[in-house]
Design an enzyme around this catalytic site. Structure first.
Site, short mmCIF file in Angstrom:
data_model
loop_
_atom_site.label_atom_id
_atom_site.label_comp_id
_atom_site.label_asym_id
_atom_site.label_seq_id
_atom_site.Cartn_x
_atom_site.Cartn_y
_atom_site.Cartn_z
N SER A 80 0.81 -1.22 0.00
CA SER A 80 0.00 0.00 0.00
C SER A 80 0.84 1.27 0.00
CB SER A 80 -0.95 0.00 1.21
OG SER A 80 -0.20 -0.07 2.40
N SER B 209 15.06 -7.14 4.14
CA SER B 209 15.49 -7.04 5.54
C SER B 209 15.87 -5.58 5.80
CB SER B 209 16.61 -8.03 5.85
OG SER B 209 17.79 -7.72 5.17
N TYR C 69 13.86 -3.31 16.56
CA TYR C 69 13.69 -3.40 15.11
C TYR C 69 14.85 -4.19 14.50
CZ TYR C 69 13.61 -1.97 10.20
OH TYR C 69 13.61 -1.98 8.83
N LYS D 77 15.04 -7.71 12.25
CA LYS D 77 15.64 -7.84 10.92
C LYS D 77 16.82 -8.84 10.93
CE LYS D 77 12.89 -5.22 8.53
NZ LYS D 77 12.06 -5.80 7.45
P1 NDP Z 1 6.15 1.98 4.50
O1 NDP Z 1 5.68 2.34 5.86
O2 NDP Z 1 5.99 2.97 3.42
O3 NDP Z 1 5.46 0.61 4.03
C1 NDP Z 1 5.25 -0.44 4.92
C2 NDP Z 1 4.22 -1.37 4.32
O4 NDP Z 1 4.01 -2.47 5.19
C3 NDP Z 1 2.88 -0.69 4.12
O5 NDP Z 1 2.36 -1.08 2.88
C4 NDP Z 1 2.03 -1.23 5.25
O6 NDP Z 1 0.69 -1.29 4.83
C5 NDP Z 1 2.62 -2.63 5.39
N1 NDP Z 1 2.33 -3.24 6.69
C6 NDP Z 1 2.78 -2.84 7.90
N2 NDP Z 1 2.26 -3.63 8.84
C7 NDP Z 1 1.48 -4.54 8.21
C8 NDP Z 1 0.67 -5.62 8.65
N3 NDP Z 1 0.56 -5.94 9.94
N4 NDP Z 1 0.01 -6.36 7.71
C9 NDP Z 1 0.09 -6.06 6.41
N5 NDP Z 1 0.85 -5.04 5.93
C10 NDP Z 1 1.51 -4.30 6.83
O7 NDP Z 1 7.68 1.59 4.68
P2 NDP Z 1 8.76 1.00 3.67
O8 NDP Z 1 8.19 0.82 2.34
O9 NDP Z 1 9.96 1.82 3.83
O10 NDP Z 1 9.06 -0.41 4.35
C11 NDP Z 1 9.00 -1.63 3.65
C12 NDP Z 1 10.02 -2.60 4.23
O11 NDP Z 1 11.33 -2.06 4.06
C13 NDP Z 1 9.86 -2.88 5.72
O12 NDP Z 1 10.04 -4.26 5.96
C14 NDP Z 1 11.00 -2.08 6.35
O13 NDP Z 1 11.43 -2.65 7.57
C15 NDP Z 1 12.06 -2.17 5.25
N6 NDP Z 1 13.08 -1.12 5.34
C16 NDP Z 1 12.75 0.20 5.12
C17 NDP Z 1 13.72 1.19 5.24
C18 NDP Z 1 13.44 2.65 5.01
O14 NDP Z 1 14.32 3.48 5.32
N7 NDP Z 1 12.32 3.03 4.45
C19 NDP Z 1 15.11 0.85 5.62
C20 NDP Z 1 15.33 -0.56 5.81
C21 NDP Z 1 14.34 -1.49 5.67
P3 NDP Z 1 -0.61 -1.08 5.72
O15 NDP Z 1 -0.25 -0.10 6.80
O16 NDP Z 1 -1.61 -0.59 4.73
O17 NDP Z 1 -0.91 -2.45 6.21
#
Ligand code: NDP
Length: 271
Positions: free
Chosen positions: A12, A132, A146, A150
């Site tokens: 999303s 990760s 966190y 990871k």
């Molecule tokens: P966002 O917050 O933009 O996206 C996170 C996504 O995870 C959303 O689509 C959210 O959707 C979904 N999500 C969270 N909890 C749930 C749940 N319980 N069930 C289903 N969906 C869930 O962050 P990012 O895109 O940055 O993060 C994506 C991944 O990248 C994560 O695993 C994060 O740990 C990793 N990451 C990100 C970094 C960064 O700097 N951005 C750095 C290192 C890793 P919704 O709330 O609609 O459910």
């Protein structure tokens, strides 16, 4: 040629959304899941089928995978990406909160892997891409829970790689550094709810310093491109950290060892 089928979690926003869109633009049919239905609907297209669910709901994940097999007959790629960041010191983050971090970031990934693996084994092909973090390779103050989640993702991925070697299934770990998405804003909103005594205030201030360059960081497309590349290689990379400064951080941790690296991090955080 048969259309490839992908299952992307956390689609999303951020990395998951960029990945779902890029895979669809490159010929995949994508099942895109997350909790926020209205955000998922924005990417609905001929090649993207949004499904609302929580990754902690094992029955819902299993029924989506059954739906994928019933409608498409196969599943080629799982992108495990749904997650969030719990900031706060080890002492002050409640155990309930810490459990939730693992439920989503670790068990959410595990549920999806367990659901797709029987089908990938049967078809003798498939690629599991686990997003990760560089914090799956080292840890820093205030990010402990966190980073622990990871590290667990990295450990599961590495073990799984060995288990499915020879079964036609690849396992790839992509470790992003700081990427401009909703992630940082959400982590700091959640941090507000954690009470820290005065003794820890320098760490909280340091967390803000550590991510202060986030507005200048690359967007999620850089990770989406790495996912697409991994799906198209006959021998995909085992581990991939990006952007370049994240790669440098992982190498520095390895080169400098724990004490010097921890000192560098503390200097970056201003204490
Ligand atoms: P966002 O917050 O933009 O996206 C996170 C996504 O995870 C959303 O689509 C959210 O959707 C979904 N999500 C969270 N909890 C749930 C749940 N319980 N069930 C289903 N969906 C869930 O962050 P990012 O895109 O940055 O993060 C994506 C991944 O990248 C994560 O695993 C994060 O740990 C990793 N990451 C990100 C970094 C960064 O700097 N951005 C750095 C290192 C890793 P919704 O709330 O609609 O459910």
């Amino acid at each position: 040629m048969e259309q490839k089928i992908a299952f992307v979690t956390g689609a999303s926003s951020g990395i998951g959304r960029a990945t779902a869109v890029l895979l669809a633009q490159n010929g995949f049919y994508v099942f895109a899941v997350a909790r926020r239905k209205h955000r998922l609907e924005e990417i609905r297209s001929e090649n993207i089928e949004p499904i609302q669910l929580d990754v902690m709901d094992e029955a819902a994940i299993r029924s989506v995978v059954e739906h994928i097999i019933a409608t498409k007959g196969r599943i080629d790629v799982l992108v495990n990406n749904a997650g969030y960041g719990r900031l706060g010191t080890i002492e002050c983050v409640s155990m309930e909160t810490a459990h939730h971090q693992f439920e989503v970031n670790v068990f959410g990934y595990a549920i999806c892997m367990q659901a797709v693996l029987p089908h990938m084994r049967e078809q003798r092909s498939g690629c599991i891409i686990n997003i990760s973090s560089v914090l799956g390779r080292f840890s820093v103050p205030g990010f402990g829970w966190y980073a622990a989640s990871k590290h667990a993702v990295e450990a599961l991925s590495e073990a799984l790689r060995g288990e499915v070697k020879g079964l036609g299934i690849d396992v790839v770990m992509i470790a992003p550094g700081l990427i401009k998405t909703e992630f940082v804003t959400k982590e700091f909103e959640l941090l507000e709810a954690v009470e820290h005594p005065a003794a820890y205030q320098k760490i909280i201030a340091g967390l803000h310093k550590l991510v202060s360059h986030e507005p200048q960081c690359p967007g999620p497309e850089i990770i989406a491109r790495a996912v697409l590349k991994a799906t198209s290689r006959s021998i995909p990379p085992v581990r991939h950290a990006l952007p370049w400064d994240s790669k440098a951080a992982v190498v520095s941790r390895w080169m400098f060892g724990g004490r010097l690296f921890a000192w560098i991090i503390r200097k970056k955080m201003g204490f």
